[in-house]
Design a protein around this motif. Structure first.
Motif, mmCIF file in Angstrom:
data_model
loop_
_atom_site.group_PDB
_atom_site.id
_atom_site.type_symbol
_atom_site.label_atom_id
_atom_site.label_comp_id
_atom_site.label_asym_id
_atom_site.label_seq_id
_atom_site.Cartn_x
_atom_site.Cartn_y
_atom_site.Cartn_z
ATOM 1 N N GLY A 127 0.793 -1.223 0.000
ATOM 2 C CA GLY A 127 0.000 0.000 0.000
ATOM 3 C C GLY A 127 0.824 1.270 0.000
ATOM 4 N N GLU A 128 2.098 1.155 -0.415
ATOM 5 C CA GLU A 128 2.984 2.322 -0.399
ATOM 6 C C GLU A 128 2.949 3.099 -1.707
ATOM 7 N N ARG A 129 2.263 2.591 -2.702
ATOM 8 C CA ARG A 129 2.096 3.288 -3.981
ATOM 9 C C ARG A 129 0.609 3.384 -4.281
ATOM 10 N N ASP A 130 0.120 4.605 -4.490
ATOM 11 C CA ASP A 130 -1.281 4.731 -4.886
ATOM 12 C C ASP A 130 -1.400 4.489 -6.393
ATOM 13 N N GLN A 131 -2.628 4.582 -6.895
ATOM 14 C CA GLN A 131 -2.875 4.261 -8.303
ATOM 15 C C GLN A 131 -2.023 5.119 -9.240
ATOM 16 N N ALA A 132 -2.003 6.425 -9.006
ATOM 17 C CA ALA A 132 -1.266 7.321 -9.903
ATOM 18 C C ALA A 132 0.232 7.045 -9.866
ATOM 19 N N GLN A 133 0.777 6.818 -8.681
ATOM 20 C CA GLN A 133 2.208 6.559 -8.555
ATOM 21 C C GLN A 133 2.604 5.242 -9.213
ATOM 22 N N ALA A 134 1.778 4.215 -9.022
ATOM 23 C CA ALA A 134 2.075 2.913 -9.626
ATOM 24 C C ALA A 134 2.022 3.002 -11.146
ATOM 25 N N MET A 135 1.008 3.715 -11.673
ATOM 26 C CA MET A 135 0.889 3.831 -13.120
ATOM 27 C C MET A 135 2.060 4.616 -13.707
ATOM 28 N N GLN A 136 2.493 5.667 -13.012
ATOM 29 C CA GLN A 136 3.646 6.426 -13.491
ATOM 30 C C GLN A 136 4.897 5.562 -13.527
ATOM 31 N N ALA A 137 5.050 4.688 -12.546
ATOM 32 C CA ALA A 137 6.218 3.801 -12.507
ATOM 33 C C ALA A 137 6.187 2.816 -13.671
ATOM 34 N N PHE A 138 5.028 2.217 -13.948
ATOM 35 C CA PHE A 138 4.912 1.321 -15.097
ATOM 36 C C PHE A 138 5.164 2.084 -16.396
ATOM 37 N N ASN A 139 4.599 3.288 -16.488
ATOM 38 C CA ASN A 139 4.797 4.100 -17.697
ATOM 39 C C ASN A 139 6.280 4.354 -17.959
ATOM 40 N N ALA A 140 7.024 4.638 -16.882
ATOM 41 C CA ALA A 140 8.452 4.932 -17.023
ATOM 42 C C ALA A 140 9.218 3.711 -17.524
ATOM 43 N N VAL A 141 8.869 2.525 -17.034
ATOM 44 C CA VAL A 141 9.535 1.298 -17.492
ATOM 45 C C VAL A 141 9.258 1.085 -18.981
#
Length: 409
Positions: free
Chosen positions: A115-129
């Motif tokens: 629960g340390e990444r919310d939806q927006a943060q997780a999506m940004q991380a996937f987008n960056a990869v």
């Protein structure tokens, strides 16, 4: 003239070696295409899992994680050897960045579970990869030296970029529907993502062959239901939470259909590489007529051969020379010039993309914009000033250059 033939053969051998490297790069791009698609699927499942507080897509998320792991192994097998090669510095650097981004995925997954990444943060991380992987495809398109293959690479990259933007639209829409409302930022992001998709697919259409375009036409326009949900997302504050899975299902089906076309584009790229290699081999050892092995150098105004034609030849060479080795050299030079002309046109398209990316990066750094916010700012400014986006991007970079402190002496 043996030396001339040897260097002519060396020129063609160099072409063949370059094409063989492009073929190997094509094999890597095919593996990257599959990995990006699996990452997009994991991002989609993770998005629904987070938005539902873990109630939905738990099994799907784990299955997609396993698919990504398998696809990552196939990419690793397709990577070129990590050895120094002239001109490969940037490509190797991009490979290193992509591998580093992929290595960070386990930590991202652990943070989501905790629960340390919310939806927006997780999506940004996937987008960056995914962006680091797309950078490899762009670099291959930017450095390809064969016009037909460059055209296929630009079409493939543009399509992959458009498909990735569709995946980001799916994630943004899912979050809004799950929350029961769309924020101003989400509505603006949806509009920007739809506009960016149109730009990417327009570039794809410019470089794709007739068969790919025929396959694209049924997919080019979103279905009526997708358009209806888009209107809700882009124009209304409130949205029915029940629309989440409907939206996700419709967009996922469209993205999967896009993957089928992407596979066709990858197959076209590989076919063009193999065809170019076959053609180059067939032209690698052209026969030289034995009768033309002896020739005379012609110098205008020198009457060395009283019985022969002595008027000035346009190339300053005796006609019999032009019928043998010189004709081969001239044909090779003309072919290379045609390739250079075609590549210059295609490079202009890639250069525009690079300038726009640099302008977006500067806006993101200066104003802490997201990538889509930066794109939207460029697009809005272009519309307000009745200019092209590339013109605005160039102006932004000019301002950025002026804003830099002077270099210390």
């Amino acid at each position: 003239m043996t030396d001339a033939l040897a260097y002519l053969q060396a020129s063609r051998d160099s072409d063949i070696a370059s094409l063989q490297r492009l073929l190997h790069t094509g094999q890597l791009i095919a593996a990257l295409s599959e990995l990006i698609h699996q990452l997009q699927r994991e991002r989609g499942a993770s998005n629904i899992w987070i938005c539902s507080q873990g109630r939905l897509f738990a099994r799907e998320r784990l299955a997609r994680e396993q698919d990504v792991s398998a696809a990552t192994q196939r990419v690793a097998q397709a990577l070129p050897p990590a050895v120094a090669h002239p001109g490969d510095s940037r490509f190797c650097n991009l490979i290193a960045a992509a591998l580093q981004a992929l290595a960070a995925l386990p930590a991202l997954r652990a943070q989501m579970l905790a629960g340390e990444r919310d939806q927006a943060q997780a999506m940004q991380a996937f987008n960056a990869v995914i962006r680091t992987l797309l950078n490899l495809v762009f670099e291959a398109a930017d450095t390809a030296s064969h016009p037909d293959i460059s055209r296929a690479l630009i079409a493939l990259f543009s399509f992959m970029q458009g498909k990735e933007l569709a995946g980001q639209e799916r994630a943004t829409g899912s979050a809004g529907f799950a929350a029961g409302r769309f924020s101003d930022a989400q509505r603006q992001r949806m509009v920007a993502l739809i506009a960016a998709q149109e730009q990417s697919f327009a570039t794809f259409s410019q470089f794709a062959d007739a068969e790919a375009l025929a396959r694209w036409r049924p997919l080019a326009s979103a279905s009526r239901e997708v358009e209806r949900l888009r209107r809700i997302a882009c124009t209304f504050d409130q949205a029915e939470e029940s629309g989440t899975l409907r939206w996700f299902s419709l967009l996922s089906a469209r993205i999967d259909q896009m993957k089928s076309l992407e596979d066709h584009l990858t197959a076209t790229l590989m076919a063009r590489c193999r065809q170019a290699i076959e053609t180059a081999h067939s032209e690698a050892s052209p026969p030289v007529p034995a009768a033309d092995n002896s020739f005379s150098l012609y110098v205008g105004g020198a009457d060395w051969l009283p019985q022969a034609e002595t008027r000035l030849h346009s190339d300053g060479l005796a006609p019999q020379l032009g019928r043998s080795v010189l004709s081969l050299v001239r044909e090779q030079a003309q072919r290379l010039q045609r390739q250079a002309d075609e590549l210059a046109t295609m490079r202009a398209t890639l250069d525009e993309r690079r300038i726009i990316d640099q302008a977006k990066a500067w806006l993101m750094q200066q104003h802490r914009y997201s990538e889509q916010d930066a794109w939207q700012a460029l697009r809005k400014s272009a519309m307000n000033q009745n200019k092209r986006v590339i013109d605005i991007a160039q102006a932004v970079l000019a301002v950025a250059a002026m804003a830099q402190p002077p270099a210390s002496p």
